[in-house]
Scaffold this active site. Structure first.
Site, short mmCIF file in Angstrom:
data_model
loop_
_atom_site.label_atom_id
_atom_site.label_comp_id
_atom_site.label_asym_id
_atom_site.label_seq_id
_atom_site.Cartn_x
_atom_site.Cartn_y
_atom_site.Cartn_z
N GLY A 9 0.82 -1.22 0.00
CA GLY A 9 0.00 0.00 0.00
C GLY A 9 0.84 1.26 0.00
N THR A 11 1.50 3.25 -2.32
CA THR A 11 0.95 4.34 -3.14
C THR A 11 -0.20 5.07 -2.44
N GLY A 12 -0.61 4.58 -1.28
CA GLY A 12 -1.74 5.18 -0.56
C GLY A 12 -1.30 6.35 0.31
N ALA A 88 -5.04 -2.12 1.40
CA ALA A 88 -6.41 -2.58 1.69
C ALA A 88 -7.39 -1.89 0.75
N SER A 90 -9.87 0.22 1.32
CA SER A 90 -9.98 0.93 2.60
C SER A 90 -11.26 1.76 2.73
N TYR A 101 -14.55 -9.01 -2.42
CA TYR A 101 -13.21 -8.50 -2.76
C TYR A 101 -12.55 -7.90 -1.50
N THR A 133 -7.88 -0.93 12.61
CA THR A 133 -8.70 0.28 12.50
C THR A 133 -9.77 0.37 13.58
N GLU A 135 -12.65 0.97 13.00
CA GLU A 135 -13.88 0.38 12.44
C GLU A 135 -14.19 -0.98 13.08
N TYR A 157 -15.97 -4.16 5.59
CA TYR A 157 -14.60 -3.68 5.81
C TYR A 157 -14.18 -3.95 7.26
N LYS A 161 -11.29 -6.47 8.61
CA LYS A 161 -10.16 -5.97 9.40
C LYS A 161 -10.11 -6.62 10.78
N ARG A 192 -5.13 12.69 1.42
CA ARG A 192 -6.27 11.82 1.63
C ARG A 192 -7.03 11.61 0.31
P1 NAP Z 1 -5.51 4.31 1.00
O1 NAP Z 1 -5.03 5.71 0.76
O2 NAP Z 1 -6.81 3.88 0.46
O3 NAP Z 1 -4.36 3.34 0.43
C1 NAP Z 1 -4.59 1.96 0.28
C2 NAP Z 1 -3.39 1.36 -0.44
O4 NAP Z 1 -3.66 -0.05 -0.62
C3 NAP Z 1 -3.14 1.93 -1.85
O5 NAP Z 1 -1.75 1.95 -2.06
C4 NAP Z 1 -3.80 0.88 -2.75
O6 NAP Z 1 -3.26 0.84 -4.04
C5 NAP Z 1 -3.42 -0.38 -1.99
N1 NAP Z 1 -4.24 -1.53 -2.33
C6 NAP Z 1 -5.59 -1.65 -2.35
N2 NAP Z 1 -5.97 -2.90 -2.68
C7 NAP Z 1 -4.83 -3.59 -2.89
C8 NAP Z 1 -4.55 -4.92 -3.27
N3 NAP Z 1 -5.52 -5.80 -3.52
N4 NAP Z 1 -3.26 -5.31 -3.40
C9 NAP Z 1 -2.26 -4.42 -3.17
N5 NAP Z 1 -2.46 -3.14 -2.83
C10 NAP Z 1 -3.73 -2.73 -2.68
O7 NAP Z 1 -5.53 3.99 2.56
P2 NAP Z 1 -4.78 4.73 3.78
O8 NAP Z 1 -5.68 5.80 4.28
O9 NAP Z 1 -3.39 5.04 3.37
O10 NAP Z 1 -4.80 3.58 4.87
C11 NAP Z 1 -3.72 2.65 4.98
C12 NAP Z 1 -4.19 1.42 5.72
O11 NAP Z 1 -4.64 1.79 7.03
C13 NAP Z 1 -5.37 0.69 5.09
O12 NAP Z 1 -5.19 -0.66 5.34
C14 NAP Z 1 -6.58 1.21 5.84
O13 NAP Z 1 -7.61 0.27 5.80
C15 NAP Z 1 -5.99 1.38 7.22
N6 NAP Z 1 -6.58 2.44 8.06
C16 NAP Z 1 -6.72 3.69 7.58
C17 NAP Z 1 -7.22 4.69 8.41
C18 NAP Z 1 -7.40 6.10 7.92
O14 NAP Z 1 -8.16 6.84 8.56
N7 NAP Z 1 -6.72 6.52 6.88
C19 NAP Z 1 -7.58 4.37 9.73
C20 NAP Z 1 -7.39 3.07 10.19
C21 NAP Z 1 -6.87 2.11 9.34
P3 NAP Z 1 -3.77 1.84 -5.21
O15 NAP Z 1 -3.04 3.13 -4.99
O16 NAP Z 1 -3.37 1.12 -6.43
O17 NAP Z 1 -5.25 1.98 -5.04
N1 GDD Z 2 -17.06 8.93 2.43
C1 GDD Z 2 -18.11 9.68 2.78
N2 GDD Z 2 -18.74 10.41 1.81
N3 GDD Z 2 -18.52 9.68 4.06
C2 GDD Z 2 -19.56 10.48 4.39
C3 GDD Z 2 -20.22 11.26 3.45
C4 GDD Z 2 -19.80 11.22 2.09
O1 GDD Z 2 -20.35 11.86 1.21
N4 GDD Z 2 -21.20 11.95 4.09
C5 GDD Z 2 -21.15 11.61 5.37
N5 GDD Z 2 -20.17 10.70 5.57
C6 GDD Z 2 -19.85 10.05 6.85
C7 GDD Z 2 -19.78 8.53 6.77
O2 GDD Z 2 -21.09 7.96 6.78
C8 GDD Z 2 -18.98 8.24 8.04
O3 GDD Z 2 -19.84 8.19 9.15
C9 GDD Z 2 -18.05 9.45 8.17
O4 GDD Z 2 -18.57 10.44 7.28
C10 GDD Z 2 -16.60 9.18 7.80
O5 GDD Z 2 -16.58 8.56 6.52
P1 GDD Z 2 -15.19 8.33 5.73
O6 GDD Z 2 -14.45 9.60 5.60
O7 GDD Z 2 -15.53 7.57 4.48
O8 GDD Z 2 -14.33 7.45 6.75
P2 GDD Z 2 -14.73 6.15 7.60
O9 GDD Z 2 -14.77 6.57 9.04
O10 GDD Z 2 -15.91 5.46 7.06
O11 GDD Z 2 -13.47 5.21 7.33
C11 GDD Z 2 -12.14 5.74 7.41
O12 GDD Z 2 -11.65 5.62 8.73
C12 GDD Z 2 -11.51 4.28 9.21
C13 GDD Z 2 -11.01 4.36 10.66
O13 GDD Z 2 -12.09 4.58 11.52
C14 GDD Z 2 -11.30 4.96 6.41
O14 GDD Z 2 -10.05 5.57 6.30
C15 GDD Z 2 -11.07 3.52 6.84
O15 GDD Z 2 -10.12 2.89 5.99
C16 GDD Z 2 -10.55 3.55 8.29
O16 GDD Z 2 -10.34 2.23 8.76
#
Ligand code: NAP
Ligand code: GDD
Length: 346
Positions: A9, A11-12, A88, A90, A101, A133, A135, A157, A161, A192
């Site tokens: 990941g 590239t994320g 992931a 994500s 998937y 996470t 979640e 999701y 996880k 983001r």
């Molecule tokens: P992100 O920006 O969506 O990045 C996800 C990365 O996973 C990207 O590099 C994506 O590649 C890669 N990927 C997706 N499916 C794959 C697959 N099948 N095989 C190989 N690579 C794959 O997510 P992030 O915000 O950086 O989060 C990083 C990790 O932390 C994730 O596991 C997420 O679930 C977890 N997490 C995130 C948060 C948050 O708030 N950001 C909080 C808790 C946990 P592409 O660039 O090709 O799409």
């Molecule tokens: N995406 C999105 N788009 N969310 C919305 C919207 C919309 O238009 N409007 C309201 N929301 C609300 C969602 O219903 C959720 O309650 C909240 O905003 C946050 O949504 P996201 O920003 O999509 O994040 P997330 O909390 O569902 O998930 C992220 O955080 C997790 C950690 O708690 C992701 O980064 C997950 O990968 C990560 O595990």
């Protein structure tokens, strides 16, 4: 000897900040990226090194969490000191559309990596970090969630996880692998992805400010999240793997805000004044300068089930890792808005 890390990941959002951090710490960083029809490396282009360079410390490999032999071969060739499993599917809402998937990548993908460590007998060499996470807690009535709180995920999701959380602990206990979970609460940044709510709001309101968009449609406006900065959180990931023993840690700020609070903070940074009217799906925000409706709810963005509130307690990380967040909510929002405005001024 330089340490070697493998980031899935890369590239994320998080992968890019972690790669920067590890390069600064003098690691040789390997990253797995997916093959795509167009370049998907915009977040790491600034640290990219040409493969023809004789000595590189950032090396990219094509790969996918669904492809066991590919992961096995990469790990066999590199024998990394540390693996950070950040890859992931994500997006929580997308996981309702693609549950199988999501489970394959987010749950089984973790087993594929752990099996490679086990079968290659790398237990005494390779440490493993799992991107867990908040979640996994699902909807809860608790004020603050910590490492001992109950898990009750409410999305494919979150369920996937939670599998990875437990399999990481299971391989730690069964095979003596240094395998740790970072239970990270939401974290954001200018990098983001655009479909997560924070970035969607920032990009949408900036466009509205410049008259390039009429109204921004969102889903649940009352959900509360504990938002930190990705840069702070990747530092916690690294600290988790430097701890003397494998363990699980909550990483959060301890403060949460509603989606409406986030919108108001973005508007404040853009010198826009909003007035909220209506309730539930009829709630709207009016731009007081021209009386135009600029935020409304579209039911397509509501999830089959959502988590109303998430707030984390990071006291274990503070005590054992000496970690605490440095960037607060208003600084985070300001950085995201400034970065977006910067693109327009350029
Ligand atoms: P992100 O920006 O969506 O990045 C996800 C990365 O996973 C990207 O590099 C994506 O590649 C890669 N990927 C997706 N499916 C794959 C697959 N099948 N095989 C190989 N690579 C794959 O997510 P992030 O915000 O950086 O989060 C990083 C990790 O932390 C994730 O596991 C997420 O679930 C977890 N997490 C995130 C948060 C948050 O708030 N950001 C909080 C808790 C946990 P592409 O660039 O090709 O799409
Ligand atoms: N995406 C999105 N788009 N969310 C919305 C919207 C919309 O238009 N409007 C309201 N929301 C609300 C969602 O219903 C959720 O309650 C909240 O905003 C946050 O949504 P996201 O920003 O999509 O994040 P997330 O909390 O569902 O998930 C992220 O955080 C997790 C950690 O708690 C992701 O980064 C997950 O990968 C990560 O595990």
């Amino acid at each position: 000897m330089k340490k070697t890390a493998l980031i899935t990941g890369i590239t994320g959002q998080d992968g890019s900040y972690l790669a920067e951090l590890l390069l600064k710490k003098n690691y040789i960083v390997h990253g797995i990226k997916r093959r795509s029809s167009q370049f998907n490396t915009s977040r790491i282009d600034h640290i990219y090194q040409d493969p023809s360079l004789h000595k590189r410390n950032l090396i990219l490999h094509h790969g996918d969490l669904l492809d066991s032999p590919n992961l096995f071969n990469i790990i066999r060739n590199i024998k990394p000191d540390e693996i950070y499993n950040l890859a992931a599917q994500s997006h929580v809402a997308v996981s309702f559309e693609q549950p199988e998937y999501t489970a394959n990548a987010d749950a089984l993908g973790t087993i594929r990596l752990l099996e490679a460590i086990k079968n290659l007998k790398l237990q005494s060499k390779t440490k493993f970090y799992q991107a867990s996470t908040s979640e996994i807690y699902g909807d809860n009535n608790l004020k603050k969630l910590n490492e001992n709180s109950n898990f009750k995920p409410s999305s494919p999701y979150g369920v996937s996880k939670l599998f990875s959380y437990w399999i990481t602990r299971n391989y730690r206990d069964s095979y003596n692998i240094f395998a740790s979970n970072g239970i990270l609460f939401n974290h954001e940044s200018p990098r983001r992805g655009e479909t997560f709510v924070t970035q969607k709001i920032v990009k949408g309101l900036v466009k509205i400010k410049y008259n390039l968009q009429g109204c921004l449609f969102l889903g649940n406006l009352d959900a509360k999240r504990d938002w930190g900065h990705a840069k702070d959180y990747v530092f916690a990931m690294w600290k988790i793997l430097q701890h003397k023993k494998p363990d699980d840690f909550c990483i959060a700020t301890g403060k949460s805000f509603t989606i409406k609070n986030f919108i108001d903070e973005v508007a404040k940074n853009l010198q826009m004044k909003l007035k909220w009217e209506g309730k539930g799906v009829n709630e709207v925000a009016i731009n007081t300068r021209n009386n135009k409706k600029i935020i409304a709810v579209n039911q397509m963005y509501l999830r089959p089930s959502d988590i109303n509130s998430l707030t984390g307690d990071y006291s274990k990380a503070k005590k054992l890792l000496n970690w605490k967040p440095k960037i607060n909510f208003s600084q985070l929002v300001k950085e995201m808005v400034d970065s977006e405005l910067d693109k327009y001024s350029k």
